[in-house]
Design an enzyme around this catalytic site. Sequence first.
Site, PDB file in Angstrom:
ATOM      1  N   HIS A  48     -28.014  20.346  -8.175  1.00  0.00           N
ATOM      2  CA  HIS A  48     -28.969  19.599  -7.203  1.00  0.00           C
ATOM      3  C   HIS A  48     -30.114  20.725  -6.773  1.00  0.00           C
ATOM      4  O   HIS A  48     -29.830  21.733  -6.662  1.00  0.00           O
ATOM      5  CB  HIS A  48     -28.280  19.053  -6.017  1.00  0.00           C
ATOM      6  CG  HIS A  48     -27.302  18.138  -6.387  1.00  0.00           C
ATOM      7  ND1 HIS A  48     -27.654  16.488  -6.262  1.00  0.00           N
ATOM      8  CD2 HIS A  48     -25.914  18.060  -6.591  1.00  0.00           C
ATOM      9  CE1 HIS A  48     -26.454  16.014  -6.735  1.00  0.00           C
ATOM     10  NE2 HIS A  48     -25.503  16.810  -6.701  1.00  0.00           N
TER      11      HIS A  48
ATOM     12  N   ARG B 231     -34.706   9.447  -8.411  1.00  0.00           N
ATOM     13  CA  ARG B 231     -33.390  10.014  -7.947  1.00  0.00           C
ATOM     14  C   ARG B 231     -32.342   8.872  -8.221  1.00  0.00           C
ATOM     15  O   ARG B 231     -31.443   9.571  -8.839  1.00  0.00           O
ATOM     16  CB  ARG B 231     -33.417   9.572  -6.383  1.00  0.00           C
ATOM     17  CG  ARG B 231     -32.290  10.112  -5.505  1.00  0.00           C
ATOM     18  CD  ARG B 231     -32.277  10.264  -4.120  1.00  0.00           C
ATOM     19  NE  ARG B 231     -31.216  10.438  -3.416  1.00  0.00           N
ATOM     20  CZ  ARG B 231     -30.853  11.895  -3.249  1.00  0.00           C
ATOM     21  NH1 ARG B 231     -31.355  12.915  -3.649  1.00  0.00           N
ATOM     22  NH2 ARG B 231     -29.862  12.007  -2.306  1.00  0.00           N
TER      23      ARG B 231
ATOM     24  N   GLU C  20     -26.935  23.588  -4.799  1.00  0.00           N
ATOM     25  CA  GLU C  20     -27.767  23.082  -4.289  1.00  0.00           C
ATOM     26  C   GLU C  20     -28.967  24.369  -3.924  1.00  0.00           C
ATOM     27  O   GLU C  20     -28.774  25.294  -3.345  1.00  0.00           O
ATOM     28  CB  GLU C  20     -27.735  22.503  -2.665  1.00  0.00           C
ATOM     29  CG  GLU C  20     -28.875  21.590  -2.343  1.00  0.00           C
ATOM     30  CD  GLU C  20     -28.863  20.088  -2.770  1.00  0.00           C
ATOM     31  OE1 GLU C  20     -29.981  19.746  -2.984  1.00  0.00           O
ATOM     32  OE2 GLU C  20     -27.771  19.586  -2.540  1.00  0.00           O
TER      33      GLU C  20
ATOM     34  N   TYR D 114     -18.542  11.235   1.760  1.00  0.00           N
ATOM     35  CA  TYR D 114     -19.825  11.446   1.025  1.00  0.00           C
ATOM     36  C   TYR D 114     -19.354  10.772  -0.439  1.00  0.00           C
ATOM     37  O   TYR D 114     -20.174  10.440  -1.174  1.00  0.00           O
ATOM     38  CB  TYR D 114     -19.798  12.747   0.462  1.00  0.00           C
ATOM     39  CG  TYR D 114     -20.836  13.451   1.750  1.00  0.00           C
ATOM     40  CD1 TYR D 114     -21.884  13.696   1.631  1.00  0.00           C
ATOM     41  CD2 TYR D 114     -20.135  14.077   2.779  1.00  0.00           C
ATOM     42  CE1 TYR D 114     -22.679  14.171   2.831  1.00  0.00           C
ATOM     43  CE2 TYR D 114     -20.659  14.531   4.044  1.00  0.00           C
ATOM     44  CZ  TYR D 114     -22.043  14.695   3.869  1.00  0.00           C
ATOM     45  OH  TYR D 114     -22.762  15.161   4.927  1.00  0.00           O
TER      46      TYR D 114
ATOM     47  N   HIS E 228     -28.999  13.227  -9.686  1.00  0.00           N
ATOM     48  CA  HIS E 228     -30.156  12.769  -9.162  1.00  0.00           C
ATOM     49  C   HIS E 228     -31.544  13.156 -10.270  1.00  0.00           C
ATOM     50  O   HIS E 228     -31.533  14.071 -10.431  1.00  0.00           O
ATOM     51  CB  HIS E 228     -30.784  13.373  -7.805  1.00  0.00           C
ATOM     52  CG  HIS E 228     -29.518  13.066  -6.831  1.00  0.00           C
ATOM     53  ND1 HIS E 228     -29.178  13.812  -5.734  1.00  0.00           N
ATOM     54  CD2 HIS E 228     -29.132  11.713  -6.405  1.00  0.00           C
ATOM     55  CE1 HIS E 228     -28.163  13.355  -4.904  1.00  0.00           C
ATOM     56  NE2 HIS E 228     -28.122  12.062  -5.297  1.00  0.00           N
TER      57      HIS E 228
ATOM     58  N   TYR F 267     -34.257  11.995   1.945  1.00  0.00           N
ATOM     59  CA  TYR F 267     -33.352  11.424   3.003  1.00  0.00           C
ATOM     60  C   TYR F 267     -34.252  10.733   3.821  1.00  0.00           C
ATOM     61  O   TYR F 267     -33.768  10.180   4.994  1.00  0.00           O
ATOM     62  CB  TYR F 267     -32.648  12.905   3.797  1.00  0.00           C
ATOM     63  CG  TYR F 267     -31.798  13.385   2.896  1.00  0.00           C
ATOM     64  CD1 TYR F 267     -31.147  12.977   1.820  1.00  0.00           C
ATOM     65  CD2 TYR F 267     -30.837  14.675   3.621  1.00  0.00           C
ATOM     66  CE1 TYR F 267     -30.026  13.668   1.036  1.00  0.00           C
ATOM     67  CE2 TYR F 267     -29.859  15.098   2.738  1.00  0.00           C
ATOM     68  CZ  TYR F 267     -29.546  14.563   1.553  1.00  0.00           C
ATOM     69  OH  TYR F 267     -28.611  15.320   0.949  1.00  0.00           O
TER      70      TYR F 267
ATOM     71  N   ARG G  32     -22.866   9.146  -4.211  1.00  0.00           N
ATOM     72  CA  ARG G  32     -22.200   8.383  -3.081  1.00  0.00           C
ATOM     73  C   ARG G  32     -21.176   7.279  -3.389  1.00  0.00           C
ATOM     74  O   ARG G  32     -20.843   6.614  -2.489  1.00  0.00           O
ATOM     75  CB  ARG G  32     -23.197   7.951  -1.840  1.00  0.00           C
ATOM     76  CG  ARG G  32     -24.200   8.698  -1.414  1.00  0.00           C
ATOM     77  CD  ARG G  32     -23.543   9.830  -0.446  1.00  0.00           C
ATOM     78  NE  ARG G  32     -24.715  10.715   0.220  1.00  0.00           N
ATOM     79  CZ  ARG G  32     -25.051  11.732  -0.387  1.00  0.00           C
ATOM     80  NH1 ARG G  32     -24.584  12.235  -1.608  1.00  0.00           N
ATOM     81  NH2 ARG G  32     -25.954  12.614   0.455  1.00  0.00           N
TER      82      ARG G  32
ATOM     83  N   ARG H 234     -19.003  14.899  -8.057  1.00  0.00           N
ATOM     84  CA  ARG H 234     -18.216  16.010  -8.443  1.00  0.00           C
ATOM     85  C   ARG H 234     -16.564  16.015  -7.906  1.00  0.00           C
ATOM     86  O   ARG H 234     -15.732  16.597  -8.210  1.00  0.00           O
ATOM     87  CB  ARG H 234     -18.743  17.197  -7.889  1.00  0.00           C
ATOM     88  CG  ARG H 234     -18.837  17.550  -6.368  1.00  0.00           C
ATOM     89  CD  ARG H 234     -19.590  18.690  -5.844  1.00  0.00           C
ATOM     90  NE  ARG H 234     -19.890  18.646  -4.416  1.00  0.00           N
ATOM     91  CZ  ARG H 234     -20.923  18.129  -4.080  1.00  0.00           C
ATOM     92  NH1 ARG H 234     -22.000  17.507  -4.950  1.00  0.00           N
ATOM     93  NH2 ARG H 234     -21.142  18.092  -2.678  1.00  0.00           N
TER      94      ARG H 234
END
Length: 312
Positions: A115, A62, A177, A163, A20, A287, A70, A167
């Site tokens: 992330h 992003r 994260e 998802y 992102h 989100y 995704r 990775r």
Amino acid sequence: MTSCVAKEPIKKIAIFGGTHGNELTGVFLVTHWLRNGTEVHRAGLDVKPFITNPRAVEKCTRYIDCDLNRVFDLENLSKEMSEDLPYEVRRAQEINHLFGPKNSDDAYDLVFDLHNTTSNMGCTLILEDSRNDFLIQMFHYIKTCMAPLPCSVYLIEHPSLKYATTRSIAKYPVGIEVGPQPHGVLRADILDQMRKMIKHALDFIQHFNEGKEFPPCSIDVYKIMEKVDYPRNESGDMAAVIHPNLQDQDWKPLHPGDPVFVSLDGKVIPLGGDCTVYPVFVNEAAYYEKKEAFAKTTKLTLSAKSIRSTLH
């Protein structure tokens, strides 16, 4: 006598930043390691830092066309390459070619994907498989090294939530994260925490490759149950926001009846159901477009057998 699982030594590792493009800690660290990789060098390991979405990084957004994190499902990875494909799908195919192919023996052993979140989640390790002794052992090692700073483990194993992460091309996928940090911003404390997590992870791999046996261990994890949308009106617009009592309370127990949302006219919407949950990604900025106010998780304990490298 406890059984010990012998696993192949780790050889090829990638560290992804910029999946992102506005999550700047990974971008900053990977760019630095591309210039000077001394910090991530380990004897006998091929460690490759890599910027995954350079166009999004350049624009500090992003993504360009769709979320790169995704689209690593076999359907997108097998589409015929064409300029008509979304940029991130084309990029996913390039990344799969460089570091995969996904689900093949040639794929990289391990990918760390870096992330940031605007949510108050602190240091978080993301696990995709609850039966992976190697990663449970690694996460236990990282958590121990990071203490007393908390390092939570988010398990995204779910029968219907797929998802298809960047990775996931690796044999061992690891999401890292760290937050809270606004998108498009760098914070020194967050930078330091992510840097230490990578250091400890690479140290673990080096110890493993050198023949160290890791005894059985267990870790607490938070397993995804479901994602919760904001309340909406007849037009589909948001009708309430995260309640102040829930804001910044990621990983804390949330009980039925506790306030979750509040509307402009002061109406409080409580948590329904009959079980305590643990919210994560509370009010994550990225989100809103996904219609996710937070995710409910349940807390459980995972155990790993003793592991050692097959070389020793």
